[in-house]
Write an enzyme that holds these catalytic residues in place. Structure first.
Site, PDB file in Angstrom:
ATOM      1  N   TYR A  38      16.701  29.630  14.027  1.00 37.79           N
ATOM      2  CA  TYR A  38      15.523  30.395  14.451  1.00 37.79           C
ATOM      3  C   TYR A  38      15.418  30.425  15.959  1.00 37.79           C
ATOM      4  O   TYR A  38      15.674  29.416  16.623  1.00 37.79           O
ATOM      5  CB  TYR A  38      14.245  29.742  13.903  1.00 37.79           C
ATOM      6  N   LYS A  73       0.833  -1.215   0.000  1.00 35.19           N
ATOM      7  CA  LYS A  73       0.000   0.000   0.000  1.00 35.19           C
ATOM      8  C   LYS A  73       0.868   1.266   0.000  1.00 35.19           C
ATOM      9  O   LYS A  73       2.064   1.209   0.336  1.00 35.19           O
ATOM     10  CB  LYS A  73      -0.926  -0.021   1.224  1.00 35.19           C
TER      11      LYS A  73
HETATM   12  C1  LIG Z   1      -0.502  -2.229   6.486  1.00 33.09           C
HETATM   13  C2  LIG Z   1      -1.167  -3.516   6.651  1.00 33.09           C
HETATM   14  C3  LIG Z   1      -0.432  -4.693   6.838  1.00 33.09           C
HETATM   15  C4  LIG Z   1       1.064  -4.725   7.000  1.00 33.09           C
HETATM   16  O1  LIG Z   1       1.397  -4.280   8.274  1.00 33.09           O
HETATM   17  P1  LIG Z   1       2.948  -4.202   8.732  1.00 33.09           P
HETATM   18  O2  LIG Z   1       2.845  -3.840  10.158  1.00 33.09           O
HETATM   19  O3  LIG Z   1       3.568  -3.126   7.904  1.00 33.09           O
HETATM   20  O4  LIG Z   1       3.529  -5.522   8.480  1.00 33.09           O
HETATM   21  C5  LIG Z   1      -1.123  -5.893   6.907  1.00 33.09           C
HETATM   22  N1  LIG Z   1      -2.465  -5.925   6.795  1.00 33.09           N
HETATM   23  C6  LIG Z   1      -3.208  -4.817   6.622  1.00 33.09           C
HETATM   24  C7  LIG Z   1      -4.664  -4.934   6.531  1.00 33.09           C
HETATM   25  C8  LIG Z   1      -2.592  -3.575   6.552  1.00 33.09           C
HETATM   26  O5  LIG Z   1      -3.332  -2.486   6.384  1.00 33.09           O
END
Ligand SMILES: *Cc1c(COP(=O)(O)O)cnc(C)c1O
Length: 357
Positions: free
Chosen positions: A256, A30
């Protein structure tokens, strides 16, 4: 210019090492493969023998299909209403809940479905065991193609007891679901759960994200985990360079709003990287960088500059490392939470990107 090197060779090696420990892997890709490049990552995962992919966006499913062809399985984690796209690209669909199934039954008849148990994540899926069983029975009555059962842990990164409770429930619901339907795939574990428990019995795949990309979800030295010897290699090296050396007198400030005040006469280095490049401020403030293999303090943090400690040895043009094999993403989880937060923030519009294969 500040530079990021993405090491695809290491990411591939991680996939190969993980494949040996997992039953089989669904690679979670993703958000542009955790911002490391969707097309590159799915190609190297596929070369490492992974042929199942999951993401949250329809558009990314389409890109995976176009990149890898018909042989791989692709699962859309979010419930979709774009039935035309998922049909065209042969994407597996997640069942949002019983109502979703009933409302869209005509669209879903010729698609491949997966059933999510919402668990304590509760983003989507059946909320109770009863709903899980009802959905399975509804699929049977209507001859729907129910391929997978899955769930997602919300506490697997934490060691305070909640995970054990949610795990118990998820495993119980899973066991009941498997009694009444022969699922082709069952996947319950993310990286954090897999690393601490190893692969569960009675599942077919682990659904891994962050650990494939070279970052551990927590400091493994602090906890006893099932896979303590897993070799996970660093995916990114991020560095700027010293662009100026400034003599400060005792009491003079730099940056800053008195960001740093010299406690004595000293030289400091000004570096051409900052939070504008996507480096999290919590990574920078009060932490260190590596110059000429030595750990140095970061005194002040700006959008495109840092002020850092230097010794007599340092000179203009020396590299200042923020992430490398010495200071890895997972060394900073206590400062910024999940490693994916830092990966997602990286600003490729302002960094010079070098890809290593
Ligand atoms: C992001 C996600 C994962 C992977 O999770 P990690 O902690 O990065 O291994 C697995 N399943 C779902 C549904 C996710 O959204």
């Amino acid at each position: 210019m500040a530079t990021i090197e993405i090491n695809y060779h290491n990411i591939k090696q991680n996939a190969i090492n993980l494949k040996k420990e997992a039953q089989d892997i669904i690679a979670v890709v993703k958000n542009n493969a955790y911002n490391l490049g969707l097309k590159e990552c799915v190609k190297i995962f596929s070369e490492a023998g992974i042929n199942y992919f999951a993401t949250t966006k329809e558009e990314e499913c389409k890109i995976i299909r176009e990149t890898l062809g018909e042989e791989v399985s692709i699962f859309l984690l979010n419930p979709t209403r774009d039935f035309e796209l998922v049909r065209k690209y042969n994407i597996e669909v997640n069942i949002a809940n019983l109502d979703y199934l009933k409302e869209n039954i005509d669209e879903l008849r010729d698609l491949t479905l997966q059933l999510e148990f919402a668990g304590s994540m509760r983003r989507a899926g059946a909320k109770t065991l009863d709903e899980v069983l009802e959905i399975i029975n509804f699929c049977k009555e209507n001859n729907l193609n129910l391929k997978g059962f899955w769930s997602h842990f919300s506490f697997a990164d934490e060691f305070d007891g909640f995970y054990e409770k949610e795990k118990e429930l998820v495993l119980k619901v899973s066991e009941e679901a498997l009694k009444i339907h022969d699922f082709e795939v069952v996947h319950l574990q993310n990286s954090a759960s897999f690393l601490r428990d190893g692969a569960f019995e009675k599942t077919t795949h682990q659904r891994l994200g962050i650990i494939l990309y070279g970052a551990l979800p927590y400091d493994v030295k602090q906890y006893s985990v099932a896979l303590p010897n897993l070799v996970i290699k660093n995916p990114i090296t991020v560095y700027g360079e010293i662009v100026n050396i400034v003599d400060l007198k005792e009491g003079e400030c730099i940056g800053y709003s008195n960001a740093y005040i010299a406690e004595k006469d000293k030289k400091v280095g000004v570096v051409n990287i900052g939070y504008g490049d996507g480096i999290l401020r919590d990574r920078l403030r009060g932490n260190t960088c590596i110059i000429n293999n030595k750990e140095k303090d970061i005194y002040a943090t700006m959008m495109s500059h840092l002020v850092v400690e230097i010794s007599e040895k340092e000179k203009i043009g020396d590299k200042v490392f923020l992430y490398d094999d010495i200071q890895q993403l997972h060394n900073y989880v206590k400062y910024f939470g999940p490693n994916s937060v830092q990966l997602a923030a990286l600003n490729y519009n302002s960094l010079n990107v070098k890809k290593i294969y």
